[in-house]
Design a protein around this motif. Sequence first.
Motif, short mmCIF file in Angstrom:
data_model
loop_
_atom_site.label_atom_id
_atom_site.label_comp_id
_atom_site.label_asym_id
_atom_site.label_seq_id
_atom_site.Cartn_x
_atom_site.Cartn_y
_atom_site.Cartn_z
N GLU A 1 1.36 -0.86 -0.49
CA GLU A 1 0.33 0.00 0.36
C GLU A 1 0.62 1.01 0.14
O GLU A 1 0.67 2.00 -0.57
N ARG A 2 2.20 1.21 0.52
CA ARG A 2 2.57 2.26 0.91
C ARG A 2 3.18 2.72 -0.39
O ARG A 2 3.68 3.57 -1.11
N TRP A 3 3.61 1.61 -1.12
CA TRP A 3 4.50 1.51 -2.47
C TRP A 3 2.98 1.93 -3.79
O TRP A 3 3.23 3.12 -4.64
N ARG A 4 1.66 1.68 -4.00
CA ARG A 4 0.97 2.05 -4.48
C ARG A 4 0.77 3.32 -4.55
O ARG A 4 0.62 4.56 -5.33
N LEU A 5 0.71 4.44 -2.66
CA LEU A 5 0.00 6.28 -2.77
C LEU A 5 1.71 6.72 -3.42
O LEU A 5 1.77 7.74 -3.75
N LEU A 6 3.23 6.16 -3.18
CA LEU A 6 3.96 6.66 -4.32
C LEU A 6 3.83 6.93 -5.21
O LEU A 6 4.38 7.33 -5.81
N GLY A 7 3.11 5.65 -6.53
CA GLY A 7 2.94 5.91 -7.61
C GLY A 7 4.30 5.38 -8.18
O GLY A 7 4.45 5.09 -8.92
#
Length: 594
Positions: A452-458
């Motif tokens: 989820e962290r990586w997803r939010l960072l694009g």
Amino acid sequence: AARALRRGGEGPPPLAELARLYAAAGRMREALRCLVTAADRAAATGDYATATRLYTRAVAEDPRAEGRIRTAAKLARTAQLARAGEPVVAAVRRVLDEDDPPPRLRGEIRLHLSVVLRNQSGGALDSLNEVARAVPDLEASDPQTAARAMAVAAIPSIKGWHVDRHREWLERGDALADRVTDPVARAAVAANRATALMLLGDPRAWTAAEALRGPAGSAMEAAHHARGWTNLAHAASALGYGARAREFLGRATDGLADTSSPYLEGLIQTARLVLAWHEGRWQGLHAAADRTARLYREIPDLTSEAMLVRGLTALHVLGDVPRARHDLAEAARTTRYDTGLILTASAAATARVHLEAGRPGRACDAVEEVLHRLERTGGWVWAGEVLPVAVEALHGSGQTARARRLVADFAAGTADSDAPAARAALTVCRALLAEAGGRPEEAVGLLADAEERWRLLGRPFDAARAAEARGRCLLDLRGEAAADGVQEVVEVYGRLDARWDVARCRRLLRRHAIVTTHRRGRLGYGDQLSPREQEVARLVVQGRANRDIAESLVLSTRTVEHHVARIMRKLNASSRTDIARAGWGDGGAETRGR
């Protein structure tokens, strides 16, 4: 002839041609005056490549030490923004070593030479040591330029000093900030200070960047602003701020609209390549990286960054492991003032190849030098690219205790940093340690958080890797019931065109005796080659050994041997050469396989 040329025509006289004619007539004073004036005009209009070439020529041709010193100061200042190769460095060093410049000019020349060495033709320690030698001369004679030198010394490198020493230079420079009144010097200091803070993950970087927003009063001032924005884009992308990186690149491009700086233009191009890699915009990226590497082959750090992206796409998109390993090694060998990306990312990708081939010891070897540099410099904010794969390699080699120590250092070293990518990578590292410690449920939760962290960072590729690791843990916990999760990761990799990663996930499913529903058995192809056999045949025709083919397709060497044997039987081939003769070496493969 020179007099006639000067009198004739309209507009400014052709000074470079006048210099040639005066030199042919033996009138060196006039020749050098024309040469330096031509260089001054080129620099004033932002044509730094021409200015650098003419200044270098003037330094080489001037018989007077005082003339060489004055011109060398201009050359070193201008060469920062051009393609400055070894002839430029040699010309400036000769003046420093043989002509005994006065302290103020000596300090100024050393300062500008340090930037040339850092950006283009030297190494991190060479550059840093050069600027450290410049400071005593400048403090005594020119505090304004001393502040500029301190801002240069503040920019960290994984190949340089410990980060605490760079922070000390920042503090010393800040103490002199009020004495910097020249607009060009102020722009240079602002660009370097913001860059240093961003590379260190210091939250003050965002405020420091605002100092670059003001209008530029000259081409040189505009170039320093553009350099600052571009450096900030590189650093912001590595920290995990992709949207801000794009914003910075837009400002840099606008700032270069009226100037010509090959170095800065190349710096913008490589920043775009790296940003495209992080954001999963991979279509055509390998070709773009190849063009950039060739275009800027004279500037080591631009070449190395382009080669890094070319190597990463060769691995993940093309599935060409030998080509990828070559480019990754060349990127690491070529880089000079690496600010934390090239050595870490190239080592990490190389280690993943070894891990997938079942060689954890060699994976450890691939990351060892980088781990040593991180420990020596304290640059843990740069560790996110390499530490997750290092944890896997160390655990696979029986060095789990060392992996735990490294992750603890990573956590402590980034605790006060504004570095969301490092925090996401730290979460992955903790998950891998939980998996290694026999706590798969804990690992699954941490990996879901990391995804989820990586997803939010694009960063879709990093998110997919976290999801893949989570799927691996769930397969161990639930068996075939977890297969759908891994298949979803395969689809994400497919949308990214991450061919090598798709193959790795399918191998993971095969290890758990799970066959995806879309795969047909090879008996259904009769005498025709199956899709997998077609892939193997193409690589055989390229001259690849079975081991290389296995690495590229994420198969075992024994499986490749079986594929080659079936291909030869189906094509009635008695040797690997016969496979090419059967139509697989000239583009006929697609037709032959149907």
